[in-house]
Design an enzyme around this catalytic site. Structure first.
Site, PDB file in Angstrom:
ATOM      1  N   ARG A   1      12.584 -13.556   2.641  1.00  0.00           N
ATOM      2  CA  ARG A   1      11.502 -12.286   2.440  1.00  0.00           C
ATOM      3  C   ARG A   1      10.337 -13.484   1.647  1.00  0.00           C
ATOM      4  NH1 ARG A   1      16.316  -9.830   0.781  1.00  0.00           N
ATOM      5  NH2 ARG A   1      16.762  -7.970   1.962  1.00  0.00           N
TER       6      ARG A   1
ATOM      7  N   LYS B   1      17.655  -9.622  -3.361  1.00  0.00           N
ATOM      8  CA  LYS B   1      17.229  -8.108  -4.005  1.00  0.00           C
ATOM      9  C   LYS B   1      18.564  -7.959  -5.026  1.00  0.00           C
ATOM     10  CE  LYS B   1      14.426  -5.829  -0.866  1.00  0.00           C
ATOM     11  NZ  LYS B   1      14.436  -4.572  -0.010  1.00  0.00           N
TER      12      LYS B   1
ATOM     13  N   HIS C   1       5.607 -10.278   7.436  1.00  0.00           N
ATOM     14  CA  HIS C   1       7.022  -9.872   7.324  1.00  0.00           C
ATOM     15  C   HIS C   1       7.360  -9.903   8.989  1.00  0.00           C
ATOM     16  CE1 HIS C   1      10.250  -8.362   5.035  1.00  0.00           C
ATOM     17  NE2 HIS C   1      10.494  -7.635   6.184  1.00  0.00           N
TER      18      HIS C   1
ATOM     19  N   ARG D   1      10.411 -12.544   9.558  1.00  0.00           N
ATOM     20  CA  ARG D   1      11.325 -12.241   9.099  1.00  0.00           C
ATOM     21  C   ARG D   1      12.222 -11.320  10.459  1.00  0.00           C
ATOM     22  NH1 ARG D   1      15.388 -11.477   4.961  1.00  0.00           N
ATOM     23  NH2 ARG D   1      16.035  -9.242   4.385  1.00  0.00           N
TER      24      ARG D   1
ATOM     25  N   HIS E   1      21.027  -8.708   3.920  1.00  0.00           N
ATOM     26  CA  HIS E   1      21.302  -7.116   4.344  1.00  0.00           C
ATOM     27  C   HIS E   1      22.357  -6.614   3.663  1.00  0.00           C
ATOM     28  CE1 HIS E   1      18.293  -6.721   7.847  1.00  0.00           C
ATOM     29  NE2 HIS E   1      17.487  -6.536   6.701  1.00  0.00           N
TER      30      HIS E   1
ATOM     31  N   TYR F   1      17.655  -4.439  14.745  1.00  0.00           N
ATOM     32  CA  TYR F   1      17.108  -5.410  15.780  1.00  0.00           C
ATOM     33  C   TYR F   1      18.047  -5.556  16.933  1.00  0.00           C
ATOM     34  CZ  TYR F   1      14.969  -7.119  11.655  1.00  0.00           C
ATOM     35  OH  TYR F   1      14.398  -7.427  10.448  1.00  0.00           O
TER      36      TYR F   1
END
Length: 300
Positions: free
Chosen positions: A150, A174, A246, A249, A272, A281
């Site tokens: 990211r 994150k 983005h 990514r 993730h 995806y």
């Protein structure tokens, strides 16, 4: 809003920053959603968050739909307020969560946009490799495409996070989660060239720090700065269509899956928490296969 409400929001934002380690970009959405709900409360004559009931929450959702908002936007706002009240419950500032039973609209499957390989080649060529900033931009672009990290993760990379012996990078994602992501030979060469011949020049005579990417004044490159640079590269490449940084990514994940990578590996590389976040995806790759079939099969 009264003092109670202001203090509640402040405490919640502090919780998101410290305990959840959310980015300023994400926190900005939480602030905006809570502020919008506060305006609704004022219009309804509700003087504090603890006075909100289930009926009020349902009425607010109805109001959101009346504004013709997308289902995804409505779902996000409900999720935000549900999390906010969950926090207030934990802190014993309210007695119930009025949004806990509110049904979120199901968002339609929205396929992420990505760059084709030829488009990526054009983006790389758009970096002026004859200048210091052009070489920095190339290293930045190569790393983002090579790792799928990211923009916010990219700006937090320190020099020590790079391991050139194993061609891997330690990424802080994150929720303070860390993961190691490999990078290829093109990113390797671009990063080596940037660190050895560009970074020191940009930082000459400036305050020293350990962040990998620096701006034109030698300071750490912020997420906003990364987005600005990428937007300029995309504009210089004269690519058409709706484009945002983005997409790099999305491109990383799509190209891996198109070339045979398994989904679990892509999930780990992207950082993730849930496989469902990566599965979107597969829709992209299936669409890619379908278009290839229709374009090339003689009886399609």
């Amino acid at each position: 809003m009264n003092k109670f409400s202001d203090e509640s929001v402040y405490s919640f934002i502090e919780y998101l920053q410290i305990e959840k380690n959310y980015s300023e970009y994400t926190i900005g959405f939480y602030k905006k959603d809570i502020e919008q709900f506060s305006l609704f409360m004022n219009a309804q004559g509700i003087d504090s968050f603890k006075s909100v009931e289930y009926f009020d929450a349902r009425l607010y959702v109805t109001d959101l739909y009346s504004q013709k908002l997308a289902r995804a936007s409505v779902a996000r706002k409900i999720s935000c307020l549900r999390s906010f009240y969950k926090f207030l419950l934990r802190e014993k500032l309210v007695k119930e969560n009025p949004f806990v039973l509110v049904i979120q609209p199901k968002a339609g499957v929205r396929l992420p946009n990505f760059f084709y390989e030829e488009e990526m080649r054009i983006l790389f060529e758009a970096c002026d490799n004859s200048t210091l900033l052009g070489k920095r931009n190339l290293a930045l672009l190569e790393l983002l495409y090579a790792t799928g990290i990211r923009v916010s993760e990219c700006s937090n990379i320190l020099i020590k996070d790079l391991d050139f012996d194993f061609a891997t990078i330690l990424v802080k994602g994150k929720g303070r989660k860390e993961r190691y992501v490999p990078f290829g030979s093109f990113a390797y060469d671009a990063l080596q060239g940037y660190i050895s011949g560009v970074r020191d020049e940009l930082m000459k005579g400036k305050q020293q720090h350990n962040y990998l990417f620096v701006n034109s004044r030698g300071g750490p490159l912020t997420p906003r700065g990364v987005r600005y640079i990428l937007s300029n590269i995309i504009e210089s490449a004269s690519l058409t269509g709706k484009i945002h940084p983005h997409m790099l990514r999305h491109t990383f994940a799509t190209h891996l899956l198109n070339n045979g990578a398994d989904m679990r590996t892509v999930q780990e590389l992207l950082g993730h928490a849930h496989l469902s976040s990566t599965q979107v995806y597969t829709h992209v790759t299936k669409e890619h296969l379908r278009k290839t079939y229709l374009n090339h099969h003689p009886r399609a």
